[in-house]
Design an enzyme around this catalytic site. Sequence first.
Site, PDB file in Angstrom:
ATOM      1  N   ARG A 119       7.921 -76.952  -4.563  1.00  0.00           N
ATOM      2  CA  ARG A 119       7.972 -75.488  -4.564  1.00  0.00           C
ATOM      3  C   ARG A 119       8.075 -74.912  -3.159  1.00  0.00           C
ATOM      4  O   ARG A 119       8.377 -73.731  -2.990  1.00  0.00           O
ATOM      5  CB  ARG A 119       6.721 -74.907  -5.238  1.00  0.00           C
ATOM      6  CG  ARG A 119       6.661 -75.197  -6.733  1.00  0.00           C
ATOM      7  CD  ARG A 119       5.332 -74.791  -7.312  1.00  0.00           C
ATOM      8  NE  ARG A 119       5.183 -75.255  -8.689  1.00  0.00           N
ATOM      9  CZ  ARG A 119       5.211 -74.483  -9.746  1.00  0.00           C
ATOM     10  NH1 ARG A 119       5.381 -73.187  -9.622  1.00  0.00           N
ATOM     11  NH2 ARG A 119       5.061 -74.985 -10.951  1.00  0.00           N
ATOM     12  N   ARG A 171       1.599 -58.973 -22.496  1.00  0.00           N
ATOM     13  CA  ARG A 171       0.739 -59.725 -21.582  1.00  0.00           C
ATOM     14  C   ARG A 171       0.936 -59.200 -20.162  1.00  0.00           C
ATOM     15  O   ARG A 171       2.029 -58.767 -19.791  1.00  0.00           O
ATOM     16  CB  ARG A 171       1.067 -61.220 -21.637  1.00  0.00           C
ATOM     17  CG  ARG A 171       0.686 -61.885 -22.944  1.00  0.00           C
ATOM     18  CD  ARG A 171       1.286 -63.275 -23.088  1.00  0.00           C
ATOM     19  NE  ARG A 171       0.890 -64.146 -21.997  1.00  0.00           N
ATOM     20  CZ  ARG A 171       1.723 -64.699 -21.111  1.00  0.00           C
ATOM     21  NH1 ARG A 171       3.021 -64.462 -21.197  1.00  0.00           N
ATOM     22  NH2 ARG A 171       1.280 -65.473 -20.150  1.00  0.00           N
ATOM     23  N   ARG A 214       5.865 -62.010  -8.897  1.00  0.00           N
ATOM     24  CA  ARG A 214       6.112 -63.456  -8.996  1.00  0.00           C
ATOM     25  C   ARG A 214       7.475 -63.810  -8.387  1.00  0.00           C
ATOM     26  O   ARG A 214       7.624 -64.834  -7.732  1.00  0.00           O
ATOM     27  CB  ARG A 214       6.067 -63.922 -10.463  1.00  0.00           C
ATOM     28  CG  ARG A 214       4.721 -63.804 -11.108  1.00  0.00           C
ATOM     29  CD  ARG A 214       4.436 -64.863 -12.161  1.00  0.00           C
ATOM     30  NE  ARG A 214       5.444 -65.058 -13.186  1.00  0.00           N
ATOM     31  CZ  ARG A 214       5.577 -64.307 -14.279  1.00  0.00           C
ATOM     32  NH1 ARG A 214       4.769 -63.283 -14.478  1.00  0.00           N
ATOM     33  NH2 ARG A 214       6.499 -64.582 -15.168  1.00  0.00           N
ATOM     34  N   LYS A 238      15.489 -71.834 -16.530  1.00  0.00           N
ATOM     35  CA  LYS A 238      15.371 -73.221 -16.034  1.00  0.00           C
ATOM     36  C   LYS A 238      15.002 -74.193 -17.159  1.00  0.00           C
ATOM     37  O   LYS A 238      15.528 -75.300 -17.235  1.00  0.00           O
ATOM     38  CB  LYS A 238      14.325 -73.251 -14.915  1.00  0.00           C
ATOM     39  CG  LYS A 238      14.181 -74.576 -14.209  1.00  0.00           C
ATOM     40  CD  LYS A 238      13.545 -74.384 -12.833  1.00  0.00           C
ATOM     41  CE  LYS A 238      12.141 -73.817 -12.922  1.00  0.00           C
ATOM     42  NZ  LYS A 238      11.124 -74.817 -13.224  1.00  0.00           N
ATOM     43  N   ARG A 250       9.254 -58.660 -23.645  1.00  0.00           N
ATOM     44  CA  ARG A 250       8.441 -59.561 -24.470  1.00  0.00           C
ATOM     45  C   ARG A 250       7.142 -58.900 -24.932  1.00  0.00           C
ATOM     46  O   ARG A 250       6.419 -58.311 -24.125  1.00  0.00           O
ATOM     47  CB  ARG A 250       8.041 -60.810 -23.662  1.00  0.00           C
ATOM     48  CG  ARG A 250       9.112 -61.816 -23.454  1.00  0.00           C
ATOM     49  CD  ARG A 250       8.514 -63.023 -22.736  1.00  0.00           C
ATOM     50  NE  ARG A 250       9.525 -63.894 -22.182  1.00  0.00           N
ATOM     51  CZ  ARG A 250       9.297 -64.765 -21.201  1.00  0.00           C
ATOM     52  NH1 ARG A 250       8.088 -64.861 -20.677  1.00  0.00           N
ATOM     53  NH2 ARG A 250      10.255 -65.531 -20.757  1.00  0.00           N
TER      54      ARG A 250
END
Length: 220
Positions: free
Chosen positions: A91, A158, A169, A17, A125
């Site tokens: 949202r 992380r 999520r 996005k 990541r």
Amino acid sequence: MSKLFKMVILGSPGSGKGTISSRIVRDFGLKHMSSGDILRSQVLKRTDVGQEAEKYMKAGKLVPDETMVKLISSELSALKTSNWLLDGFPRTRPQAEALDQHEKLDLVLSLEVPDEVIIERIKGRWTHLPSGRIYHTEFNPPRVPGKDDVTGEPLVQREDDKAESVRRRLEYYAANTGPLKKFYEEQGLLECFHGTMSNEIYPRVHKYLQTYIPAHGGPF
């Protein structure tokens, strides 16, 4: 005065996005309005609604829908001469319904990237915490696996980048965004773009947006 063009972009975490938004801004001259930036700006300016939001933030609570809508509307209403792209808000369907009382949108663009693609993308990541340098096992690997290129110190993953966190999520996003997309679909505003990479999706977004406003450049 010509009518302003107002749009919202939707997309799950890791959907690209941010990349797509920056390209739209570059090619169509829209002003990019991020809900996080608006919140910080209103708090910094010490506006009434900014101070109201700050109370919740200091208490570690989510800023309520009603306050967020006031914040966003206050900032958007000041844009008398700019076409804009709103990112990160609404949202939920109640937020969308409340925003609709203040601002009439022209388009809601939704990026549809498969969950498994996003999980694969994010779980690669690895971060060097002291510097904030980010590596990716596939797209930008460190020279020595698990080590920072500059210091040789260990890289960590992380919590937010672990597959199970990403999946949670995405589930939360889907649960909230289903009714939100339905609302915009009912209004005839929703346009969905499916794909796995921003470079594959954006040329189609670029072509579609030109049916609303002229492009100054792009899509590459």
